[in-house]
Design a protein around this motif. Sequence first.
Motif, mmCIF file in Angstrom:
data_model
loop_
_atom_site.group_PDB
_atom_site.id
_atom_site.type_symbol
_atom_site.label_atom_id
_atom_site.label_comp_id
_atom_site.label_asym_id
_atom_site.label_seq_id
_atom_site.Cartn_x
_atom_site.Cartn_y
_atom_site.Cartn_z
ATOM 1 N N HIS A 109 0.812 -1.215 0.000
ATOM 2 C CA HIS A 109 0.000 0.000 0.000
ATOM 3 C C HIS A 109 0.856 1.281 0.000
ATOM 4 O O HIS A 109 0.526 2.267 -0.666
ATOM 5 C CB HIS A 109 -0.914 -0.028 1.234
ATOM 6 C CG HIS A 109 -1.850 1.122 1.331
ATOM 7 N ND1 HIS A 109 -3.009 1.199 0.584
ATOM 8 C CD2 HIS A 109 -1.806 2.254 2.084
ATOM 9 C CE1 HIS A 109 -3.631 2.331 0.883
ATOM 10 N NE2 HIS A 109 -2.934 2.996 1.789
ATOM 11 N N GLY A 135 -3.495 8.427 7.029
ATOM 12 C CA GLY A 135 -4.119 8.166 8.321
ATOM 13 C C GLY A 135 -3.334 7.156 9.142
ATOM 14 O O GLY A 135 -3.417 7.126 10.367
ATOM 15 N N ASP A 165 -7.710 13.412 12.444
ATOM 16 C CA ASP A 165 -8.931 12.681 12.825
ATOM 17 C C ASP A 165 -9.228 12.820 14.314
ATOM 18 O O ASP A 165 -10.375 13.053 14.707
ATOM 19 C CB ASP A 165 -8.796 11.201 12.444
ATOM 20 C CG ASP A 165 -8.753 10.995 10.931
ATOM 21 O OD1 ASP A 165 -9.274 11.856 10.202
ATOM 22 O OD2 ASP A 165 -8.186 9.985 10.482
ATOM 23 N N GLY A 266 -0.415 10.747 -0.102
ATOM 24 C CA GLY A 266 -1.222 10.284 1.034
ATOM 25 C C GLY A 266 -2.410 11.201 1.270
ATOM 26 O O GLY A 266 -2.467 12.316 0.737
ATOM 27 N N VAL A 268 -3.355 13.158 3.591
ATOM 28 C CA VAL A 268 -3.108 14.511 4.113
ATOM 29 C C VAL A 268 -2.592 15.453 3.013
ATOM 30 O O VAL A 268 -2.723 16.677 3.124
ATOM 31 C CB VAL A 268 -2.134 14.444 5.322
ATOM 32 C CG1 VAL A 268 -1.826 15.825 5.877
ATOM 33 C CG2 VAL A 268 -2.719 13.562 6.427
ATOM 34 N N ALA A 270 -3.950 16.054 0.463
ATOM 35 C CA ALA A 270 -5.118 16.759 -0.090
ATOM 36 C C ALA A 270 -5.339 18.090 0.623
ATOM 37 O O ALA A 270 -6.096 18.936 0.140
ATOM 38 C CB ALA A 270 -6.370 15.885 0.055
HETATM 39 O O1 KG4 Z 1 -4.184 7.824 2.465
HETATM 40 P P1 KG4 Z 1 -5.474 7.751 3.185
HETATM 41 O O2 KG4 Z 1 -6.745 7.869 2.399
HETATM 42 O O3 KG4 Z 1 -5.595 6.435 4.014
HETATM 43 C C1 KG4 Z 1 -4.533 5.826 4.690
HETATM 44 O O4 KG4 Z 1 -3.744 5.105 4.037
HETATM 45 O O5 KG4 Z 1 -4.447 6.079 5.904
HETATM 46 O O6 KG4 Z 1 -5.430 8.903 4.309
HETATM 47 C C2 KG4 Z 1 -6.525 9.167 5.131
HETATM 48 C C3 KG4 Z 1 -6.163 10.295 6.052
HETATM 49 C C4 KG4 Z 1 -7.218 10.537 7.141
HETATM 50 O O7 KG4 Z 1 -6.585 10.594 8.384
HETATM 51 C C5 KG4 Z 1 -7.818 11.876 6.754
HETATM 52 O O8 KG4 Z 1 -8.279 12.642 7.864
HETATM 53 C C6 KG4 Z 1 -6.650 12.558 6.068
HETATM 54 O O9 KG4 Z 1 -6.027 11.531 5.333
HETATM 55 N N1 KG4 Z 1 -7.119 13.628 5.170
HETATM 56 C C7 KG4 Z 1 -6.824 14.933 5.355
HETATM 57 C C8 KG4 Z 1 -7.522 15.645 4.325
HETATM 58 N N2 KG4 Z 1 -8.193 14.737 3.574
HETATM 59 C C9 KG4 Z 1 -7.938 13.507 4.103
HETATM 60 N N3 KG4 Z 1 -6.073 15.553 6.273
HETATM 61 C C10 KG4 Z 1 -5.979 16.891 6.184
HETATM 62 N N4 KG4 Z 1 -6.619 17.649 5.265
HETATM 63 C C11 KG4 Z 1 -7.388 17.063 4.316
HETATM 64 N N5 KG4 Z 1 -8.012 17.804 3.398
#
Ligand code: KG4
Length: 335
Positions: A109, A135, A165, A266, A268, A270
């Motif tokens: 992943h 995350g 989160d 990842g 974040v 975004a």
């Molecule tokens: O990469 P991902 O979809 O899943 C993992 O592999 O963990 O990341 C998800 C994480 C979550 O903690 C979510 O709160 C964070 O990315 N996330 C963001 C944003 N969009 C998603 N954190 C900060 N700002 C954002 N706009």
Amino acid sequence: MILAIETSCDETCAAVVDGTAVLANVVASQALLHRRFGGVVPEVASRRHLELVGPVVQAALADAGVTLAEVTAVAVTVGPGLIGALLVGVSAAKAYAYGAGKPLIAVDHLHGHVASLFLGPDAIEPPFLCLLASGGHTLLLDVSDHRTFHVLGRSLDDAAGEAFDKGARLLGLGYPGGVAIEALARNGRATRATFTIPMAGRDGLDLSFSGVKTALATRLAARPPASDDDRADVAAGYQEAIVESLVSRLERALKMTGHQRVGVVGGVAANGRLRARLAALAERSGITVRVAPLAYCGDNAAMIGSAARFLEPQPFPALLAIDAYPRATLKVKSL
Ligand code: KG4
Ligand code: ZN
């Protein structure tokens, strides 16, 4: 042309990838299902993946306008992630591969997140420095070729996305938190609610986010926000501390490695505030900074198909031995 499947957490994903081109990228998010629990419930996620994986694969093939017979291989995320969730994807991928007489490609992943930078017209070529903030992980990586990366620094406790989160939960914003904090922070002023920047002034490239989360909890308990404006200020200050920590660690890693190219990937990645700070860093330093396109920041299968291009396809019967693993297997490099 690769059919890729990703089910490591709470998104059921399938994509069709042809070289650097993404022909289809379907993401069925389970976020609403898990919201009332305040986080992902592994068993609930597995059962939902089971219901969704077939329709999601069919949708990806339909979007791409291809049949299973036309793809050259099937790829699937094998770990790290929730083991039950991963097993649904791996079992489905084995069935599709065996049924269609195609080889299967096992993809990590985290390699997938890095490979989100190899998609599209602005693909970045190794070697480069990569910040992976999701995350589950926060890693500074030295990417030496399309399939090899070493850890230079990592979070010693919570991941950056986890900090978003958990912070969102403390602020009463629900799950998932990153998007909610970013939206609230847009109406606030970070300078009115400052937090100590995690790991500021510390040597090395490791990160830490549990302290800032505790600082938020302490602050909210001692001084509950008196107004919506107040709450927005706190969200902005909290976001700023996380973003500042990520950017300053990245700058330090650039100095230590001498890399001239940076990729940021990842969930974040975004974050709009992080993206703005990275654009400013590129402007100021002349370093090439490439942030994964929004569609490929959060979990998706296009990035898995992208990583799969650089890995060995396993034909039948070897593909039957492919197994899932819950924990990351990372190689570390000391500078
Ligand atoms: O990469 P991902 O979809 O899943 C993992 O592999 O963990 O990341 C998800 C994480 C979550 O903690 C979510 O709160 C964070 O990315 N996330 C963001 C944003 N969009 C998603 N954190 C900060 N700002 C954002 N706009
Ligand atoms: Zn992820």
